[in-house]
Design a protein around this motif. Structure first.
Motif, short mmCIF file in Angstrom:
data_model
loop_
_atom_site.label_atom_id
_atom_site.label_comp_id
_atom_site.label_asym_id
_atom_site.label_seq_id
_atom_site.Cartn_x
_atom_site.Cartn_y
_atom_site.Cartn_z
N UNK A 82 -22.83 20.16 51.35
CA UNK A 82 -23.28 18.97 51.21
C UNK A 82 -25.09 20.38 50.18
N UNK A 83 -24.54 19.66 49.20
CA UNK A 83 -25.06 20.14 48.19
C UNK A 83 -26.32 18.50 47.00
N UNK A 84 -27.73 19.46 47.23
CA UNK A 84 -28.73 18.74 46.51
C UNK A 84 -29.89 19.39 45.96
N UNK A 85 -30.34 18.54 44.88
CA UNK A 85 -32.03 18.75 44.57
C UNK A 85 -32.70 18.04 44.60
N UNK A 86 -32.85 17.19 45.56
CA UNK A 86 -34.33 16.85 45.70
C UNK A 86 -35.20 17.10 46.57
N UNK A 87 -36.20 16.26 46.04
CA UNK A 87 -37.79 16.27 46.97
C UNK A 87 -37.36 16.48 48.73
N UNK A 88 -36.42 15.80 49.13
CA UNK A 88 -36.90 16.10 50.42
C UNK A 88 -34.99 16.16 50.91
N UNK A 89 -34.53 17.27 50.54
CA UNK A 89 -32.94 16.99 51.66
C UNK A 89 -32.02 17.49 52.58
N UNK A 90 -33.57 17.80 53.21
CA UNK A 90 -33.11 17.22 55.16
C UNK A 90 -32.80 15.61 55.20
N UNK A 91 -33.21 15.02 54.43
CA UNK A 91 -33.15 14.08 54.43
C UNK A 91 -31.93 12.84 54.39
N UNK A 92 -31.27 13.48 53.33
CA UNK A 92 -29.92 13.49 52.71
C UNK A 92 -29.44 14.18 53.73
N UNK A 93 -29.07 15.46 54.27
CA UNK A 93 -28.49 15.77 54.93
C UNK A 93 -28.42 15.21 56.02
N UNK A 94 -29.37 14.92 56.82
CA UNK A 94 -29.79 13.80 58.33
C UNK A 94 -28.41 12.40 57.68
N UNK A 95 -28.32 11.90 56.76
CA UNK A 95 -28.29 10.89 56.48
C UNK A 95 -26.34 11.16 56.24
N UNK A 96 -26.03 12.08 55.74
CA UNK A 96 -24.82 12.72 55.44
C UNK A 96 -23.92 12.77 56.45
N UNK A 97 -24.33 13.59 57.41
CA UNK A 97 -24.47 14.14 59.24
C UNK A 97 -23.59 12.19 59.37
N UNK A 98 -25.03 11.68 59.64
CA UNK A 98 -24.71 10.37 60.76
C UNK A 98 -23.83 9.94 59.50
N UNK A 99 -23.71 9.85 58.99
CA UNK A 99 -21.89 9.34 57.78
C UNK A 99 -21.08 9.51 58.81
N UNK A 100 -20.91 11.40 58.48
CA UNK A 100 -19.35 12.11 58.86
C UNK A 100 -19.84 11.94 60.65
#
Length: 159
Positions: free
Chosen positions: A59-77
Motif C-alpha cells: 500500500x503506497x501513498x503520498x497523501x495528507x491522511x494515508x491511514x484513511x487510504x490504508x483503511x479503505x483498501x483494507x476494507x475493500x480487500x
C-alpha cells in the motif's frame, strides 16, 4: 464528515451549521497498470481477487491522511491491518516518487495506490514489470442532503 461520525464533532459543528453530511469513501473501480498496459476493472470482486493473488501487497501513498487510504483498501480487500501480505509505504503529502522508492520488484508483489499517486508513478521509468493497482475512490452524496441543500439555497434567496 468523512468516515465514522464523531458525536462531539457533530455537536460542535451543529452550533454554527446544521448542514452536516456524513460520508464514507467507497471503491468506485480499480485500474491495473502492468508494464505499459492499463485496464479499468469495474468488476470489484474480480479486482479484489486479482490483488489478493499477490504474495506481497504494497500500500503506497503520498497523501495528507494515508491511514484513511490504508483503511479503505483494507476494507475493500477484507484484510486485517496486521495481515502478513500487507506492507505500508507512506510518504509526505505531495512527495515525488523516485525509482528507488519501489524496492519490492518481485513478480509476486503488487503496488496499490491512489489515483493522485498514480500520476507520479506513471512518470517513472522503472526496471522490470511492476503490477500496480489504482484504487479509484468515490464519496457518494445522499440525495436527501442534495435536495435539502438546494431547498435551503432557494429559501435563503427568497428572503
Amino acid at each position: 464528515i468523512n468516515g465514522n461520525p464523531n458525536n462531539e464533532l457533530i455537536q460542535s459543528i451543529s452550533k454554527y451549521n446544521k448542514n452536516i453530511l456524513i460520508t464514507k469513501p467507497i471503491v468506485k473501480y480499480v485500474r491495473r497498470i502492468y508494464a505499459s498496459n492499463e485496464i479499468k476493472l469495474t468488476d470489484l470482486e474480480m479486482a479484489r481477487n486479482l490483488i489478493l493473488e499477490y504474495d506481497n501487497i504494497n500500500l503506497f501513498t503520498a497523501i495528507g491522511n494515508p491511514q484513511k487510504f490504508f483503511d479503505t483498501v483494507l476494507t475493500f480487500l477484507s484484510l486485517q491491518p496486521d495481515n502478513k501480505k500487507i506492507k505500508y509505504h507512506s510518504f509526505c503529502d505531495h512527495y515525488n516518487f523516485i525509482g528507488s522508492d519501489f524496492t519490492d520488484l518481485k513478480k509476486t508483489s503488487a503496488y496499490v495506490m491512489t489515483s493522485k499517486d498514480a500520476v507520479k508513478f506513471n512518470s517513472l521509468k522503472l526496471e522490470g514489470e511492476i503490477s500496480c493497482f489504482i484504487i479509484e475512490i468515490d464519496v457518494p452524496l445522499s440525495m436527501d442532503f442534495i435536495i435539502n441543500r438546494v431547498a435551503d439555497n432557494i429559501n435563503s434567496h427568497d428572503r
